[in-house]
Design an enzyme around this catalytic site. Structure first.
Site, mmCIF file in Angstrom:
data_model
loop_
_atom_site.group_PDB
_atom_site.id
_atom_site.type_symbol
_atom_site.label_atom_id
_atom_site.label_comp_id
_atom_site.label_asym_id
_atom_site.label_seq_id
_atom_site.Cartn_x
_atom_site.Cartn_y
_atom_site.Cartn_z
ATOM 1 N N GLY A 103 -11.709 2.287 -64.251
ATOM 2 C CA GLY A 103 -11.605 1.599 -65.329
ATOM 3 C C GLY A 103 -11.727 2.316 -66.693
ATOM 4 O O GLY A 103 -12.666 3.101 -66.486
ATOM 5 N N ALA A 104 -10.852 2.037 -67.732
ATOM 6 C CA ALA A 104 -10.661 3.251 -68.597
ATOM 7 C C ALA A 104 -12.185 3.280 -69.332
ATOM 8 O O ALA A 104 -12.470 4.280 -69.263
ATOM 9 C CB ALA A 104 -9.608 2.553 -69.447
ATOM 10 N N ASP A 161 -5.161 0.768 -70.158
ATOM 11 C CA ASP A 161 -5.494 2.165 -70.092
ATOM 12 C C ASP A 161 -5.130 3.109 -70.923
ATOM 13 O O ASP A 161 -5.676 4.095 -71.257
ATOM 14 C CB ASP A 161 -5.120 2.757 -68.553
ATOM 15 C CG ASP A 161 -5.709 2.156 -67.456
ATOM 16 O OD1 ASP A 161 -5.274 1.060 -66.870
ATOM 17 O OD2 ASP A 161 -6.895 2.467 -67.163
ATOM 18 N N ASN A 173 -0.955 0.178 -67.933
ATOM 19 C CA ASN A 173 -2.028 -0.632 -67.010
ATOM 20 C C ASN A 173 -1.593 -0.297 -65.470
ATOM 21 O O ASN A 173 -0.548 0.053 -65.145
ATOM 22 C CB ASN A 173 -2.148 -1.963 -67.563
ATOM 23 C CG ASN A 173 -3.465 -2.556 -67.061
ATOM 24 O OD1 ASN A 173 -4.557 -2.192 -67.208
ATOM 25 N ND2 ASN A 173 -3.220 -3.748 -66.267
HETATM 26 C C1 LIG Z 1 -10.960 -2.321 -68.654
HETATM 27 S S1 LIG Z 1 -9.753 -1.095 -67.986
HETATM 28 C C2 LIG Z 1 -9.265 -1.530 -66.633
HETATM 29 C C3 LIG Z 1 -8.193 -0.901 -66.176
HETATM 30 O O1 LIG Z 1 -8.365 0.426 -65.231
HETATM 31 C C4 LIG Z 1 -7.829 0.083 -64.139
HETATM 32 O O2 LIG Z 1 -7.265 1.237 -63.413
HETATM 33 P P1 LIG Z 1 -8.275 1.907 -62.325
HETATM 34 O O3 LIG Z 1 -8.658 0.880 -61.569
HETATM 35 O O4 LIG Z 1 -7.273 2.614 -61.615
HETATM 36 O O5 LIG Z 1 -9.312 2.690 -62.951
HETATM 37 C C5 LIG Z 1 -6.820 -1.081 -64.411
HETATM 38 O O6 LIG Z 1 -5.638 -0.335 -64.803
HETATM 39 C C6 LIG Z 1 -7.262 -1.795 -65.335
HETATM 40 O O7 LIG Z 1 -6.573 -2.890 -65.736
#
Ligand SMILES: CSC[C@H]1O[C@H](OP(=O)(O)O)[C@H](O)[C@@H]1O
Length: 353
Positions: A46-47, A237, A247
């Site tokens: 998560g970003a 992201d 995203n």
């Molecule tokens: C609140 S940012 C969350 C964002 O990050 C996720 O990616 P990942 O699980 O690969 O880190 C996803 O894009 C979410 O929307």
């Protein structure tokens, strides 16, 4: 509410998200390498969460280097560079590391490293504390977009408390709108291949008794066509200067379907997710991950051996598919290049350059 990131007595505890929802287990990080590996493996993800984790990872690295000045300054630079390489798309990772390095740069190289380490630790804690406050503001602004009480909302991936330091961005808006009686149900895309929706978002919302309907990603269009949802809410992201949004993979498809069915498509993100150095989504680096994530399901190989597999972890939604971008400073509407420029000027925000 469980926290994804806990800094306590010089140890960074990361909730291992690859084990959820079956197992709640924290990884105790006592060195920066463990943090870097956790980011790479999406044990923390998560970003905003990976930005905060990297900030504390730099603190752990600085503490290790504290022995001599000679090692300290080049060491900090090397650790920052290594943390930057963990994942390429979420700009919060680079925003957080840059912010930490700007704190270190305030000190000349003759300074007692212990003083610098203390300042870095304060900054990492500030990043974490600010993320909580920012998400509360995003949640309040976002909930104002829901004017009636019968909304069912669709969301993709996980932009919840697990993806941030607390509350979440898209899920923060959902939590606040639910608390205000404005939404009645959340349709959650499972989000192949790593199932952040099924494993994390459905779990977060179920913990708070928010009604969830889990669907597979390929059901989103049918759900929209049949009028089962009245809005879409996702996280981000990286957001380019023109409002294009990177995203989780599958977001673009959901956005096009929402446009086709006249359903508002909202993005919730802190300003730390905006990248002012990038004019459009064409310039956003897209992470490609291991083929194994696609070829296997639950540890069982489902695809034949010897075939090519494509596994981009993100996609880019062009700004014309985005109804509004919800930030901690308010809701941005098209034309986004002007709205984002005004936001930067009016709030004198030092957007990532
Ligand atoms: C609140 S940012 C969350 C964002 O990050 C996720 O990616 P990942 O699980 O690969 O880190 C996803 O894009 C979410 O929307």
């Amino acid at each position: 509410m469980l926290q994804s990131i806990i800094w306590s007595d010089g140890v960074l505890q990361l909730l291992n998200q690859t084990l959820l929802p079956a197992k709640i287990e924290y990884i105790s990080c006592r060195d920066w390498q463990t943090v870097a590996e956790a980011i790479r493996r999406l044990e923390v993800r998560g970003a905003p969460a990976i930005g905060a984790a990297a900030a504390f990872g730099l603190v752990l690295g600085a503490r290790e280097l504290i022995t001599t000045n000679e090692k300290f300054w080049p060491g900090i630079t090397e650790i920052a560079a290594a943390l930057r390489k963990t994942r390429p798309t979420a700009v919060n990772l680079f925003w957080a590391i840059d912010r930490m390095l700007s704190v270190a740069s305030r000190y000349d190289q003759g300074t007692d490293p212990a003083i610098v380490v203390a300042a870095l630790e304060d900054e990492a804690q500030a990043i974490a504390a600010e993320d909580k406050e920012v998400n509360k503001k995003i949640s309040l602004y976002g909930a104002q977009l829901f004017t009636r009480g019968e909304y069912a909302v669709l969301t993709h991936c996980n932009a919840g408390a697990l993806a941030t330091v607390a509350f979440g961005t898209a899920l923060g808006v959902i939590r606040q709108a639910w608390a205000e009686g404005k939404i009645r149900r959340v349709f959650v895309d499972e989000t192949r291949p790593l199932l952040q929706g099924a494993r994390l978002t459905a779990w977060e919302l179920a913990q708070e008794n928010i009604p969830v309907t889990l669907i597979t990603d390929n059901m989103a269009g049918w759900v929209m066509k049949n009028g089962m949802v009245q809005a879409v809410l996702v996280g981000a992201d990286r957001i380019a200067r023109n409002g294009d949004v990177a995203n989780k993979i599958g977001t673009y498809s959901v956005a096009v379907l929402a446009k086709e069915h006249g359903i508002p498509f909202f993005v919730a993100a802190p300003v730390s997710t905006f990248d002012f150095t990038i004019a459009s989504g064409a310039d956003i680096p897209i992470e490609e991950r291991s083929a194994d994530e696609v070829s296997s399901f639950g540890g069982i190989r489902v695809a034949p051996e010897g075939i090519d597999i494509y596994n981009p972890a993100f996609d880019v939604t062009p700004n014309q598919y985005i109804t509004a971008i919800i930030t901690e400073y308010g809701v941005l509407r098209p034309p986004y290049d002007r709205a984002i420029a005004n936001l930067a000027n009016n709030e004198k925000i030092n957007l990532r350059r």
